[in-house]
Design a protein around this motif. Structure first.
Motif, mmCIF file in Angstrom:
data_model
loop_
_atom_site.group_PDB
_atom_site.id
_atom_site.type_symbol
_atom_site.label_atom_id
_atom_site.label_comp_id
_atom_site.label_asym_id
_atom_site.label_seq_id
_atom_site.Cartn_x
_atom_site.Cartn_y
_atom_site.Cartn_z
ATOM 1 N N VAL A 22 -13.470 3.967 6.289
ATOM 2 C CA VAL A 22 -12.212 4.351 7.100
ATOM 3 C C VAL A 22 -11.859 3.154 7.877
ATOM 4 O O VAL A 22 -10.286 3.094 8.136
ATOM 5 N N LEU A 23 -12.597 2.334 8.371
ATOM 6 C CA LEU A 23 -12.122 1.245 9.066
ATOM 7 C C LEU A 23 -11.215 0.448 8.182
ATOM 8 O O LEU A 23 -10.057 -0.370 8.485
ATOM 9 N N GLY A 24 -11.645 0.175 7.105
ATOM 10 C CA GLY A 24 -10.742 -0.689 6.130
ATOM 11 C C GLY A 24 -9.688 0.030 5.784
ATOM 12 O O GLY A 24 -8.776 -0.592 5.602
ATOM 13 N N GLY A 25 -9.418 1.231 5.691
ATOM 14 C CA GLY A 25 -8.237 1.972 5.342
ATOM 15 C C GLY A 25 -7.371 1.874 6.713
ATOM 16 O O GLY A 25 -6.019 1.664 6.440
ATOM 17 N N ALA A 26 -7.776 1.900 7.747
ATOM 18 C CA ALA A 26 -6.959 1.581 9.092
ATOM 19 C C ALA A 26 -6.332 0.390 9.114
ATOM 20 O O ALA A 26 -5.367 -0.066 9.227
ATOM 21 N N LEU A 27 -7.309 -0.671 8.663
ATOM 22 C CA LEU A 27 -6.714 -2.163 8.704
ATOM 23 C C LEU A 27 -5.850 -2.155 7.476
ATOM 24 O O LEU A 27 -4.978 -3.288 7.559
ATOM 25 N N ALA A 28 -5.966 -1.600 6.333
ATOM 26 C CA ALA A 28 -4.954 -1.773 5.367
ATOM 27 C C ALA A 28 -3.489 -1.270 5.746
ATOM 28 O O ALA A 28 -2.501 -1.501 4.907
ATOM 29 N N SER A 29 -3.344 -0.365 6.609
ATOM 30 C CA SER A 29 -2.103 0.279 7.162
ATOM 31 C C SER A 29 -1.061 -0.752 7.422
ATOM 32 O O SER A 29 0.028 -0.865 6.695
ATOM 33 N N PRO A 30 -1.267 -1.775 8.215
ATOM 34 C CA PRO A 30 -0.104 -2.714 8.458
ATOM 35 C C PRO A 30 0.104 -3.510 7.117
ATOM 36 O O PRO A 30 1.298 -3.929 6.926
ATOM 37 N N TYR A 31 -0.924 -3.760 6.155
ATOM 38 C CA TYR A 31 -0.615 -4.500 5.064
ATOM 39 C C TYR A 31 0.567 -3.387 4.054
ATOM 40 O O TYR A 31 1.339 -4.121 3.517
ATOM 41 N N VAL A 32 -0.072 -2.305 4.125
ATOM 42 C CA VAL A 32 0.757 -1.444 2.971
ATOM 43 C C VAL A 32 2.239 -1.318 3.881
ATOM 44 O O VAL A 32 3.099 -1.370 3.054
ATOM 45 N N LEU A 33 2.218 -1.129 5.092
ATOM 46 C CA LEU A 33 3.792 -1.061 5.799
ATOM 47 C C LEU A 33 4.414 -2.424 5.416
ATOM 48 O O LEU A 33 5.679 -2.334 4.936
ATOM 49 N N PHE A 34 3.973 -3.445 5.548
ATOM 50 C CA PHE A 34 4.536 -4.957 5.192
ATOM 51 C C PHE A 34 5.074 -4.886 3.773
ATOM 52 O O PHE A 34 6.210 -5.361 3.482
ATOM 53 N N GLY A 35 4.101 -4.515 2.784
ATOM 54 C CA GLY A 35 4.612 -4.603 1.315
ATOM 55 C C GLY A 35 5.469 -3.468 1.026
ATOM 56 O O GLY A 35 6.308 -3.627 0.136
ATOM 57 N N ALA A 36 5.457 -2.362 1.595
ATOM 58 C CA ALA A 36 6.145 -1.076 0.906
ATOM 59 C C ALA A 36 7.465 -0.970 1.821
ATOM 60 O O ALA A 36 8.499 -0.304 1.091
ATOM 61 N N ILE A 37 7.792 -1.589 2.981
ATOM 62 C CA ILE A 37 8.848 -1.562 3.743
ATOM 63 C C ILE A 37 9.509 -2.690 3.989
ATOM 64 O O ILE A 37 10.740 -2.835 3.954
ATOM 65 N N LEU A 38 8.919 -3.537 4.830
ATOM 66 C CA LEU A 38 9.380 -4.594 5.108
ATOM 67 C C LEU A 38 9.865 -5.599 3.996
ATOM 68 O O LEU A 38 11.219 -6.108 3.929
ATOM 69 N N VAL A 39 8.979 -5.957 2.930
ATOM 70 C CA VAL A 39 9.461 -6.713 1.709
ATOM 71 C C VAL A 39 10.641 -6.237 1.129
ATOM 72 O O VAL A 39 11.669 -6.910 0.697
ATOM 73 N N PRO A 40 10.470 -4.904 0.744
ATOM 74 C CA PRO A 40 11.791 -4.245 -0.086
ATOM 75 C C PRO A 40 13.067 -4.381 0.897
ATOM 76 O O PRO A 40 14.277 -4.509 0.248
ATOM 77 N N SER A 41 13.017 -4.204 1.894
ATOM 78 C CA SER A 41 14.267 -4.326 2.912
ATOM 79 C C SER A 41 14.827 -5.770 2.979
ATOM 80 O O SER A 41 16.001 -5.832 3.404
ATOM 81 N N VAL A 42 14.014 -6.772 2.647
ATOM 82 C CA VAL A 42 14.640 -8.002 2.895
ATOM 83 C C VAL A 42 14.747 -8.938 1.507
ATOM 84 O O VAL A 42 15.339 -9.738 1.447
#
Length: 411
Positions: A22-42
């Protein structure tokens, strides 16, 4: 198999391993947001779904691998392994070397990726279970606003609740098994290699040997000084009223012995500090200082006759220091155990060997046996230098005889 599954539910370590993922999943959240939202937007190429999956996923993994080498991230992974995987590598090196950093980064990357999957499954499985239980009564469920999936009702879909219960129950042993696999992986990646363990043991052995040597130095120098101080202080007390000049000489000997002991103590304590810095006063021990040692012992009221042959300065420094301590400890034992008796000291330096012989009458309560720390220390000194030592009664005398290599190259 059934026992293992039931045991997974009962073991507290299972839920600690679950928390690790679960800690690993929590740590994965910012990376998922980076790859799924920030990268497609730029990145225009990532605006479509296939592009977003490919480019965003690649950028997410690159960011994950890059940050895995940060010291704070490594410290977090070490803490998670120690607390949630029951500390499988208590002697971990802390990822100090380059290879250790790579291994720690690999473990963190796997932890985040697998933890993300486990966390998603842990969140979705209860929802799927609720849907599976309700489908036989509702006849279907809707995905979105229009896509409705219809399934038969009644006994035709009775297997769905059973499948939901089985999937929910299987999650716990699966997570326990994954935790066990990661525990072994942490042992393999974070644990010390055989060569590292050997090097670490060698360093610990060197430190222990150095501390033992310093303990012997302190015992011999301070023990000798205290013996001289005790005898001279008693003599000064007796002579103070009828012979002030002699009492003053005794107190001068006390002062010299105490100053020498303080110098040695300052040096030893400096070496024992965490920073390894030596004291401000270097030790004076060595065979060239042997005449001063004999003079100080004579001032203590002990008759010392010396026979010194050969060049004392030609002996290697380490041998010279240890030989000086051997003579010093022998004189201390003579004063302590036999009192003010005549002591003979013979030191012979040849091309390859150094012979030391110290003898005194075996009188007094302690004249028949001296098996304390002093003798053990002398034997350790001689053994480390590859010499021989004989200490014991020889008729009516107590004799200490040592033979050491001079430590200098022969022509």
């Amino acid at each position: 198999m059934t026992r293992w599954v039931l045991g997974a539910f009962a073991r507290p370590s299972t839920y600690r391993r679950w928390a690790y993922f679960v800690l690993g999943g929590a740590l994965a959240s910012p990376y998922v947001l980076f790859g799924a939202i920030l990268v497609p937007s730029v990145v225009p190429a990532a605006s479509t779904l296939p592009g977003a999956v490919a480019i965003g996923g690649a950028c997410m993994v690159l960011a994950l691998v890059g940050t895995a080498f940060l010291p704070a991230v490594r410290a977090l992974e070490f803490a998670a392994v120690r607390e949630l995987l029951d500390d499988p590598v208590p002697d971990a090196a802390g990822a100090a070397s380059g290879r250790a950093r790579v291994r720690a980064a690999a473990l963190f990357t796997a932890h985040v990726l697998v933890g993300g999957v486990v966390s998603v499954v842990s969140l979705l499985l209860p929802i799927a279970f609720a849907v599976a239980v309700s489908v036989p009564f509702t006849g279907g469920f809707t995905l979105g606003e229009q896509n409705r999936i219809t399934v038969p009702t009644g006994w035709a879909s009775a297997w769905l609740p059973a499948a939901g219960v089985a999937a929910l129950l299987a999650l716990v042993p699966v997570v326990a098994g994954l935790g066990g696999a990661f525990r072994r992986l942490a042992t393999a990646l974070l644990g010390l290699r055989a060569a590292d363990r050997i090097a670490r043991l060698e360093r610990q052995t060197e430190r222990l040997l150095e501390r033992a040597r310093l303990a012997r130095e302190l015992h011999d120098s301070v023990g000798h000084a205290l013996s001289v101080v005790s005898i001279q202080a008693g003599a000064a007390r007796r002579l103070l009223s009828r012979d002030p000049a002699a009492a003053d000489g005794s107190m001068a000997a006390v002062q010299d012995a105490a100053r020498a002991a303080l110098d040695d103590l300052d040096h030893v304590l400096g070496l024992l500090r965490e920073d390894g810095a030596a004291g401000t006063t270097p030790p004076r021990a060595g065979l060239p200082e042997l005449p001063s040692l004999l003079s100080a012992t004579r001032l203590a009221g002990v008759g010392v006759s010396a026979d010194i042959q050969g060049d004392l300065a030609a002996v290697a420094p380490v041998v010279s220091r240890e030989a000086y301590r051997l003579v010093q400890e022998s004189l201390t034992n003579a004063v302590r155990h036999a009192g003010k008796v005549p002591v003979t000291v013979r030191v012979v330096v040849t091309e390859t060997t150094l012979e030391i012989t110290v003898g005194n009458p075996a009188t007094g309560a302690g004249g028949t046996g001296r098996g304390g720390r002093g003798l053990r220390g002398m034997r350790e000194r001689v053994d480390l230098l590859g010499g021989t030592l004989r200490a014991g009664r020889d008729g009516e005398r107590w004799v200490v005889a040592a033979t050491l290599p001079t430590g200098r190259a022969t022509p």
